[in-house]
Scaffold this motif. Structure first.
Motif, PDB file in Angstrom:
ATOM      1  N   TYR A  51       4.987   3.949   5.009  1.00  0.00           N
ATOM      2  CA  TYR A  51       6.114   4.840   4.671  1.00  0.00           C
ATOM      3  C   TYR A  51       7.098   4.818   5.830  1.00  0.00           C
ATOM      4  O   TYR A  51       6.695   4.710   6.993  1.00  0.00           O
ATOM      5  CB  TYR A  51       5.633   6.274   4.440  1.00  0.00           C
ATOM      6  N   PHE A  52       8.365   4.958   5.501  1.00  0.00           N
ATOM      7  CA  PHE A  52       9.413   4.860   6.532  1.00  0.00           C
ATOM      8  C   PHE A  52      10.557   5.791   6.153  1.00  0.00           C
ATOM      9  O   PHE A  52      11.004   5.811   5.007  1.00  0.00           O
ATOM     10  CB  PHE A  52       9.929   3.415   6.565  1.00  0.00           C
ATOM     11  N   THR A  53      10.998   6.585   7.121  1.00  0.00           N
ATOM     12  CA  THR A  53      12.177   7.418   6.863  1.00  0.00           C
ATOM     13  C   THR A  53      13.074   7.432   8.083  1.00  0.00           C
ATOM     14  O   THR A  53      12.609   7.278   9.216  1.00  0.00           O
ATOM     15  CB  THR A  53      11.770   8.858   6.455  1.00  0.00           C
ATOM     16  N   GLU A  54      14.353   7.588   7.829  1.00  0.00           N
ATOM     17  CA  GLU A  54      15.346   7.606   8.911  1.00  0.00           C
ATOM     18  C   GLU A  54      15.930   9.020   8.956  1.00  0.00           C
ATOM     19  O   GLU A  54      16.402   9.525   7.935  1.00  0.00           O
ATOM     20  CB  GLU A  54      16.445   6.584   8.598  1.00  0.00           C
ATOM     21  N   PHE A  64       1.833  -0.596  10.087  1.00  0.00           N
ATOM     22  CA  PHE A  64       1.415   0.777  10.392  1.00  0.00           C
ATOM     23  C   PHE A  64       1.125   1.490   9.076  1.00  0.00           C
ATOM     24  O   PHE A  64       2.001   1.578   8.208  1.00  0.00           O
ATOM     25  CB  PHE A  64       2.532   1.494  11.163  1.00  0.00           C
ATOM     26  N   PRO A  65      -0.092   2.035   8.921  1.00  0.00           N
ATOM     27  CA  PRO A  65      -0.473   2.609   7.626  1.00  0.00           C
ATOM     28  C   PRO A  65       0.072   4.014   7.370  1.00  0.00           C
ATOM     29  O   PRO A  65      -0.158   4.584   6.302  1.00  0.00           O
ATOM     30  CB  PRO A  65      -2.010   2.634   7.722  1.00  0.00           C
ATOM     31  N   GLY A  66       0.779   4.597   8.339  1.00  0.00           N
ATOM     32  CA  GLY A  66       1.274   5.971   8.185  1.00  0.00           C
ATOM     33  C   GLY A  66       2.766   6.032   7.916  1.00  0.00           C
ATOM     34  O   GLY A  66       3.335   5.157   7.265  1.00  0.00           O
ATOM     35  N   LEU A  67       3.391   7.110   8.446  1.00  0.00           N
ATOM     36  CA  LEU A  67       4.836   7.316   8.268  1.00  0.00           C
ATOM     37  C   LEU A  67       5.566   7.009   9.578  1.00  0.00           C
ATOM     38  O   LEU A  67       5.278   7.634  10.612  1.00  0.00           O
ATOM     39  CB  LEU A  67       5.114   8.777   7.872  1.00  0.00           C
ATOM     40  N   VAL A  68       6.486   6.059   9.524  1.00  0.00           N
ATOM     41  CA  VAL A  68       7.347   5.786  10.680  1.00  0.00           C
ATOM     42  C   VAL A  68       8.618   6.599  10.508  1.00  0.00           C
ATOM     43  O   VAL A  68       9.279   6.531   9.470  1.00  0.00           O
ATOM     44  CB  VAL A  68       7.678   4.279  10.794  1.00  0.00           C
ATOM     45  N   ILE A  69       8.926   7.402  11.540  1.00  0.00           N
ATOM     46  CA  ILE A  69      10.154   8.213  11.506  1.00  0.00           C
ATOM     47  C   ILE A  69      11.129   7.612  12.502  1.00  0.00           C
ATOM     48  O   ILE A  69      10.865   7.600  13.707  1.00  0.00           O
ATOM     49  CB  ILE A  69       9.870   9.685  11.879  1.00  0.00           C
ATOM     50  N   ARG A  70      12.219   7.064  11.970  1.00  0.00           N
ATOM     51  CA  ARG A  70      13.225   6.487  12.882  1.00  0.00           C
ATOM     52  C   ARG A  70      14.255   7.560  13.200  1.00  0.00           C
ATOM     53  O   ARG A  70      14.845   8.167  12.314  1.00  0.00           O
ATOM     54  CB  ARG A  70      13.902   5.272  12.259  1.00  0.00           C
ATOM     55  N   LEU A  71      14.461   7.775  14.516  1.00  0.00           N
ATOM     56  CA  LEU A  71      15.396   8.798  14.954  1.00  0.00           C
ATOM     57  C   LEU A  71      16.806   8.224  15.003  1.00  0.00           C
ATOM     58  O   LEU A  71      17.087   7.333  15.808  1.00  0.00           O
ATOM     59  CB  LEU A  71      14.986   9.308  16.342  1.00  0.00           C
ATOM     60  N   ALA A  73       1.897  15.402   6.597  1.00  0.00           N
ATOM     61  CA  ALA A  73       0.734  16.307   6.579  1.00  0.00           C
ATOM     62  C   ALA A  73       0.124  16.350   5.183  1.00  0.00           C
ATOM     63  O   ALA A  73      -1.108  16.270   5.029  1.00  0.00           O
ATOM     64  CB  ALA A  73       1.159  17.703   7.033  1.00  0.00           C
ATOM     65  N   ASP A  74       0.977  16.455   4.154  1.00  0.00           N
ATOM     66  CA  ASP A  74       0.478  16.530   2.765  1.00  0.00           C
ATOM     67  C   ASP A  74      -0.359  15.309   2.400  1.00  0.00           C
ATOM     68  O   ASP A  74      -1.309  15.396   1.630  1.00  0.00           O
ATOM     69  CB  ASP A  74       1.658  16.622   1.780  1.00  0.00           C
ATOM     70  N   GLN A  75       0.043  14.149   2.941  1.00  0.00           N
ATOM     71  CA  GLN A  75      -0.648  12.901   2.590  1.00  0.00           C
ATOM     72  C   GLN A  75      -1.671  12.486   3.660  1.00  0.00           C
ATOM     73  O   GLN A  75      -2.172  11.357   3.626  1.00  0.00           O
ATOM     74  CB  GLN A  75       0.373  11.763   2.464  1.00  0.00           C
ATOM     75  N   SER A  76      -1.876  13.365   4.647  1.00  0.00           N
ATOM     76  CA  SER A  76      -2.783  13.073   5.774  1.00  0.00           C
ATOM     77  C   SER A  76      -2.432  11.749   6.454  1.00  0.00           C
ATOM     78  O   SER A  76      -3.301  10.893   6.692  1.00  0.00           O
ATOM     79  CB  SER A  76      -4.239  13.020   5.311  1.00  0.00           C
ATOM     80  N   LEU A  77      -1.159  11.576   6.751  1.00  0.00           N
ATOM     81  CA  LEU A  77      -0.692  10.335   7.382  1.00  0.00           C
ATOM     82  C   LEU A  77      -0.466  10.536   8.867  1.00  0.00           C
ATOM     83  O   LEU A  77       0.016  11.605   9.283  1.00  0.00           O
ATOM     84  CB  LEU A  77       0.645   9.897   6.770  1.00  0.00           C
ATOM     85  N   HIS A  78      -0.774   9.525   9.658  1.00  0.00           N
ATOM     86  CA  HIS A  78      -0.341   9.524  11.057  1.00  0.00           C
ATOM     87  C   HIS A  78       1.153   9.245  11.068  1.00  0.00           C
ATOM     88  O   HIS A  78       1.678   8.599  10.165  1.00  0.00           O
ATOM     89  CB  HIS A  78      -1.066   8.433  11.845  1.00  0.00           C
TER      90      HIS A  78
END
Ligand SMILES: Cc1cc2nc3c(=O)[nH]c(=O)nc-3n(C[C@H](O)[C@H](O)[C@H](O)COP(=O)(O)OP(=O)(O)OC[C@H]3O[C@@H](n4cnc5c(N)ncnc54)[C@H](O)[C@@H]3O)c2cc1C
Length: 248
Positions: free
Chosen positions: A23-26, A63-70, A41-46
């Motif tokens: 998962y990826f969000t900007e 990366f199996p979790g959520l990448v948050i790009r700032l 948190a809802d999906q228990s993701l790092h």
């Protein structure tokens, strides 16, 4: 907030290698941070916080979790007499910020010209080069505290800056998301020429170099060492100081 799936991370890093983010969000505004963290948190993701990707090795499996790009942008300049306060969004390109400060005649970060990455990554490892470190000009760091679940303002002392370290990459690793950084830059400050490479560059020059000359010198010296990212030049595809591997 737009959450994408299976986004290749290689184009987001200077090394240009590695697999996708599940998962990826900007994020372009601080108000989006709680929502992104709530999704994880809802999906228990790092989660992994991504800046300019210039100090990052992404493994082939991604990366199996959520990448948050700032990508929080904007720079506010406030005149405080002898100094100017600049509050820069974590998603601002670091070198563009340095250039803007030099153009305004503000000293304190001119020797940090040409360092790749975004503003938000600079307090993490107390970025430094050619005799300057960001800890000398950072007054505070505005960050989202994942423990207290709110935005906090950390003073310079609270960041515990040392050589290439701070609380962000040591004692409080993974706790804070840097949103904005407040710098105090000097008007009419003396340009820093304390590093041997710079002293050699200006040897024989009688007058005090202007800030723009220091910036030009640093960029030339760095380019000669493959330390400025030039698209297509494999020499600059390095990760300096910390090999930060995304953990699952
Ligand atoms: C060619 C080259 C030259 C370099 N020269 C220097 C140099 O002279 N001096 C020097 O100090 N470094 C240097 N570096 C290293 C790098 O440029 C810096 O560490 C830079 O500050 C990394 O910023 P970034 O935005 O690319 O961070 P990223 O690589 O995206 O992330 C690095 C780490 O910081 C964390 N991070 C990033 N942004 C945030 C945020 N907003 N909030 C919380 N954590 C965050 C990430 O999670 C990760 O752990 C160089 C790198 C290269 C490739």
């Amino acid at each position: 907030m737009d959450i994408k799936q299976f986004i290749p991370l290689a184009p987001y890093t200077s090394l240009q290698v590695g697999g996708p983010a599940r998962y990826f969000t900007e994020i372009t505004h601080e108000s989006e941070v709680p929502e992104a963290l709530g999704f994880a948190a809802d999906q228990s993701l790092h989660i992994f916080i991504l800046g300019g990707g210039s100090n990052l090795v992404v493994p082939d499996e991604g990366f199996p979790g959520l990448v948050i790009r700032l990508s929080i942008r904007g720079i506010d300049w406030t005149d405080d007499g002898d100094s100017v306060t600049a509050i820069a969004g974590s998603g601002e390109e670091w070198d563009a910020f340095v250039e803007a400060a030099v153009e305004r005649g503000l000293s304190g970060i001119e020797c940090l010209s040409g360092i790749p990455g975004l503003v938000g990554g600079t307090p993490v490892q107390n970025v430094g080069a050619y005799g300057q470190e960001v800890s000398e000009t950072i007054r505070s760091v505005h960050a989202y505290d994942r423990q207290q679940k709110r935005i906090v303002q950390l003073s310079n002392a609270e960041c515990s800056f040392r050589y290439r370290t701070s609380i962000f990459n040591t004692t409080e690793r993974d706790r804070y998301i840097v949103l904005r950084v407040r710098f105090a830059l000097s008007r009419d400050g003396k340009p820093a020429i304390c590093y041997p490479d710079l002293q050699r560059y200006f040897a024989g020059s009688n007058s005090r170099p202007a800030l723009s000359e220091i910036r030009k010198a640093v960029l030339e010296i760095r380019t000669g060492k493959g330390m400025v990212i030039v698209p297509g030049d494999p020499d600059c595809r390095s990760v300096k100081l910390v090999l930060q591997k995304i953990r699952s």
